[in-house]
Scaffold this motif. Structure first.
Motif, PDB file in Angstrom:
ATOM      1  N   ARG A 217       0.835  -1.200   0.000  1.00  0.00           N
ATOM      2  CA  ARG A 217       0.000   0.000   0.000  1.00  0.00           C
ATOM      3  C   ARG A 217       0.870   1.250   0.000  1.00  0.00           C
ATOM      4  O   ARG A 217       1.857   1.352   0.718  1.00  0.00           O
ATOM      5  CB  ARG A 217      -0.903  -0.018   1.227  1.00  0.00           C
ATOM      6  CG  ARG A 217      -1.715   1.240   1.452  1.00  0.00           C
ATOM      7  CD  ARG A 217      -2.620   1.073   2.662  1.00  0.00           C
ATOM      8  NE  ARG A 217      -3.280   2.306   3.033  1.00  0.00           N
ATOM      9  CZ  ARG A 217      -4.199   2.417   4.003  1.00  0.00           C
ATOM     10  NH1 ARG A 217      -4.550   1.333   4.697  1.00  0.00           N
ATOM     11  NH2 ARG A 217      -4.755   3.581   4.280  1.00  0.00           N
ATOM     12  N   ASP A 219       0.214   4.990   0.806  1.00  0.00           N
ATOM     13  CA  ASP A 219      -0.751   5.946   1.341  1.00  0.00           C
ATOM     14  C   ASP A 219      -2.162   5.382   1.164  1.00  0.00           C
ATOM     15  O   ASP A 219      -2.487   4.377   1.746  1.00  0.00           O
ATOM     16  CB  ASP A 219      -0.593   7.306   0.658  1.00  0.00           C
ATOM     17  CG  ASP A 219      -1.328   8.402   1.410  1.00  0.00           C
ATOM     18  OD1 ASP A 219      -1.695   8.196   2.593  1.00  0.00           O
ATOM     19  OD2 ASP A 219      -1.558   9.468   0.814  1.00  0.00           O
ATOM     20  N   GLN A 220      -2.998   5.988   0.337  1.00  0.00           N
ATOM     21  CA  GLN A 220      -4.357   5.488   0.121  1.00  0.00           C
ATOM     22  C   GLN A 220      -4.468   4.664  -1.165  1.00  0.00           C
ATOM     23  O   GLN A 220      -5.572   4.212  -1.507  1.00  0.00           O
ATOM     24  CB  GLN A 220      -5.344   6.655   0.055  1.00  0.00           C
ATOM     25  CG  GLN A 220      -5.388   7.521   1.312  1.00  0.00           C
ATOM     26  CD  GLN A 220      -5.830   6.729   2.533  1.00  0.00           C
ATOM     27  OE1 GLN A 220      -4.999   6.224   3.307  1.00  0.00           O
ATOM     28  NE2 GLN A 220      -7.138   6.605   2.704  1.00  0.00           N
ATOM     29  N   ASP A 221      -3.372   4.526  -1.865  1.00  0.00           N
ATOM     30  CA  ASP A 221      -3.389   3.799  -3.142  1.00  0.00           C
ATOM     31  C   ASP A 221      -3.132   2.305  -2.934  1.00  0.00           C
ATOM     32  O   ASP A 221      -2.137   1.918  -2.307  1.00  0.00           O
ATOM     33  CB  ASP A 221      -2.329   4.360  -4.095  1.00  0.00           C
ATOM     34  CG  ASP A 221      -2.645   5.780  -4.530  1.00  0.00           C
ATOM     35  OD1 ASP A 221      -3.838   6.133  -4.552  1.00  0.00           O
ATOM     36  OD2 ASP A 221      -1.696   6.531  -4.839  1.00  0.00           O
ATOM     37  N   MET A 222      -4.039   1.508  -3.485  1.00  0.00           N
ATOM     38  CA  MET A 222      -3.933   0.056  -3.415  1.00  0.00           C
ATOM     39  C   MET A 222      -3.820  -0.499  -4.835  1.00  0.00           C
ATOM     40  O   MET A 222      -4.317   0.095  -5.805  1.00  0.00           O
ATOM     41  CB  MET A 222      -5.161  -0.538  -2.722  1.00  0.00           C
ATOM     42  CG  MET A 222      -5.422   0.014  -1.328  1.00  0.00           C
ATOM     43  SD  MET A 222      -4.289  -0.655  -0.089  1.00  0.00           S
ATOM     44  CE  MET A 222      -4.980  -2.292   0.128  1.00  0.00           C
ATOM     45  N   VAL A 242      -8.425   3.254  -4.714  1.00  0.00           N
ATOM     46  CA  VAL A 242      -8.101   4.315  -3.764  1.00  0.00           C
ATOM     47  C   VAL A 242      -9.035   4.189  -2.566  1.00  0.00           C
ATOM     48  O   VAL A 242     -10.264   4.157  -2.722  1.00  0.00           O
ATOM     49  CB  VAL A 242      -8.248   5.712  -4.401  1.00  0.00           C
ATOM     50  CG1 VAL A 242      -7.965   6.794  -3.367  1.00  0.00           C
ATOM     51  CG2 VAL A 242      -7.327   5.859  -5.602  1.00  0.00           C
ATOM     52  N   ILE A 243      -8.461   4.080  -1.388  1.00  0.00           N
ATOM     53  CA  ILE A 243      -9.262   3.948  -0.167  1.00  0.00           C
ATOM     54  C   ILE A 243      -9.952   5.279   0.131  1.00  0.00           C
ATOM     55  O   ILE A 243      -9.303   6.315   0.223  1.00  0.00           O
ATOM     56  CB  ILE A 243      -8.374   3.542   1.027  1.00  0.00           C
ATOM     57  CG1 ILE A 243      -7.747   2.170   0.764  1.00  0.00           C
ATOM     58  CG2 ILE A 243      -9.183   3.527   2.314  1.00  0.00           C
ATOM     59  CD1 ILE A 243      -6.770   1.737   1.830  1.00  0.00           C
ATOM     60  N   GLN A 244     -11.249   5.213   0.255  1.00  0.00           N
ATOM     61  CA  GLN A 244     -12.020   6.420   0.530  1.00  0.00           C
ATOM     62  C   GLN A 244     -12.930   6.169   1.729  1.00  0.00           C
ATOM     63  O   GLN A 244     -14.103   5.846   1.581  1.00  0.00           O
ATOM     64  CB  GLN A 244     -12.844   6.815  -0.705  1.00  0.00           C
ATOM     65  CG  GLN A 244     -11.976   7.178  -1.906  1.00  0.00           C
ATOM     66  CD  GLN A 244     -12.799   7.517  -3.136  1.00  0.00           C
ATOM     67  OE1 GLN A 244     -13.988   7.241  -3.194  1.00  0.00           O
ATOM     68  NE2 GLN A 244     -12.153   8.131  -4.116  1.00  0.00           N
ATOM     69  N   GLU A 247     -11.955   1.278   4.766  1.00  0.00           N
ATOM     70  CA  GLU A 247     -10.782   0.478   4.442  1.00  0.00           C
ATOM     71  C   GLU A 247     -11.097  -1.017   4.406  1.00  0.00           C
ATOM     72  O   GLU A 247     -10.243  -1.815   4.031  1.00  0.00           O
ATOM     73  CB  GLU A 247      -9.656   0.744   5.454  1.00  0.00           C
ATOM     74  CG  GLU A 247      -9.158   2.169   5.428  1.00  0.00           C
ATOM     75  CD  GLU A 247      -7.884   2.361   6.234  1.00  0.00           C
ATOM     76  OE1 GLU A 247      -7.320   1.342   6.696  1.00  0.00           O
ATOM     77  OE2 GLU A 247      -7.448   3.518   6.390  1.00  0.00           O
ATOM     78  N   VAL A 250     -12.468  -2.388  -0.297  1.00  0.00           N
ATOM     79  CA  VAL A 250     -11.594  -1.677  -1.234  1.00  0.00           C
ATOM     80  C   VAL A 250     -11.947  -2.025  -2.673  1.00  0.00           C
ATOM     81  O   VAL A 250     -12.354  -1.164  -3.452  1.00  0.00           O
ATOM     82  CB  VAL A 250     -10.107  -1.985  -0.935  1.00  0.00           C
ATOM     83  CG1 VAL A 250      -9.204  -1.277  -1.950  1.00  0.00           C
ATOM     84  CG2 VAL A 250      -9.757  -1.558   0.482  1.00  0.00           C
ATOM     85  N   GLY A 257      -9.679  -5.273   2.282  1.00  0.00           N
ATOM     86  CA  GLY A 257      -8.519  -4.590   1.697  1.00  0.00           C
ATOM     87  C   GLY A 257      -7.428  -5.548   1.239  1.00  0.00           C
ATOM     88  O   GLY A 257      -6.254  -5.169   1.155  1.00  0.00           O
TER      89      GLY A 257
END
Length: 314
Positions: A217, A219-222, A242-244, A247, A250, A257
């Motif tokens: 991961r 930051d928020q990018d998977m 993108v985690i919004q 979590e 995803v 996730g």
């Protein structure tokens, strides 16, 4: 004198016989030479062992013939129900006579009828609700289908089964332990991103493998990828997210996730003139999605041919 004359006569007879034999032997080479001239030795490229009719032909699947006809098997594997179509297509649906799924197994089918749904349906497209769902019903004529598995239905004239690839799925711990370090390093170098986990999902014929990779991961990018390896070539199907806020959901609802091999199964794999084609099942907590991945240049792309079954637990 008489003895001399007799001896002379014998010598003449022997010389005459020798002369006749020599004429016969002289004519044989001339005939052989003519034979060589009229039947020259074939060059290697023209020898019978390399003629086109004796060479092994490669079968290719024509993706232009693929249509969105999917169904699933009942609990006994005797019937398959095609859902997602409207009533009134009997003539068209009766042309479908093969089902392909469960790692490329081919089943012969016979069209039965349109099955009306019932009020007792709970909406789940699963074997336990099979008789309550509306759809086109088919009878499996040979062997049996895998219960509750998804199948792709086709007319045998449109689908070259010789293009199907053998599939050996890899399960459990072996999926982790069979990944070579050189493959891991190659993927990291290509994607410029560290790997969290990598699994080998299957071996497919010689020098072909399918991998599932979840990347670290950022930051928020998977990101996870399905990776096809063929000799020294790697083909990627990337699934960024993108985690919004949530979590725990995803890529799919309640996926936590993460992706794991148990979420994926191979419907079939085949050769096309452009490269490999993959039919994949992706299981989630609420259902299973079936889709086709087609090679385009150096990556995979999802085709418009897709199918979804709602299987959420009651």
């Amino acid at each position: 004198m008489n003895k001399l004359m007799v001896s002379f006569f014998i010598v003449l007879m022997l010389v005459g016989c020798s002369g006749n034999n020599s004429l016969t032997s002289e004519s044989t080479p001339e005939q052989s030479a003519e034979t060589v001239q009229t039947s020259p030795t074939l060059p290697p490229s023209a020898e019978p062992s390399s003629t086109p009719s004796m060479q092994q032909t490669v079968a290719y699947l024509d993706t232009a013939n693929l249509k969105a006809n999917f169904g699933f098997a009942d609990a006994e594997g005797r019937n398959i129900l095609v859902t997602g179509h409207e009533k009134g297509l009997d003539q068209e649906m009766a042309q479908l006579n093969e089902a392909i799924g469960d790692q490329g197994k081919v089943l012969k089918l016979k069209f039965n009828k349109w099955q009306d749904g019932t009020e007792g349906s709970n909406g789940r497209e699963m074997a336990h609700n099979f008789v309550n769902l509306a759809g086109y019903l088919y009878t499996v004529e040979e062997a049996s289908a895998a219960p509750d598995e998804t199948y792709y239905l086709t007319d045998q004239a449109d689908f070259k089964v010789d293009a199907l690839l053998p599939i050996e799925s890899i399960k459990g711990q072996q999926a982790l332990s069979t990944v070579e370090e050189s493959i891991r390093l190659r993927i990291v170098d290509t994607k410029k991103r560290e790997i969290q986990k990598i699994w080998k999902l299957a071996d497919l014929s010689t020098d072909r493998q399918l991998y599932l990779v979840q990347f670290v991961r950022l930051d928020q990018d998977m990101l996870f990828s399905l990776v096809w390896k063929e000799k020294d070539e790697f083909i990627f199907m990337d699934y960024p997210a993108v985690i919004q806020g949530d979590e725990y959901s995803v890529w799919r609802v309640d996926d936590g996730g993460e992706v794991i091999p148990e979420m994926f199964s191979i419907l079939f794999a085949a050769d096309t003139s452009e490269g490999p084609l993959l039919g994949m099942n992706w299981w989630g907590s609420e259902g299973v999605n079936t889709f086709f991945l087609k090679k385009e240049r150096d990556s995979f792309k999802e085709m418009d041919i897709q199918y979804g079954r709602y299987t959420s637990p009651l």
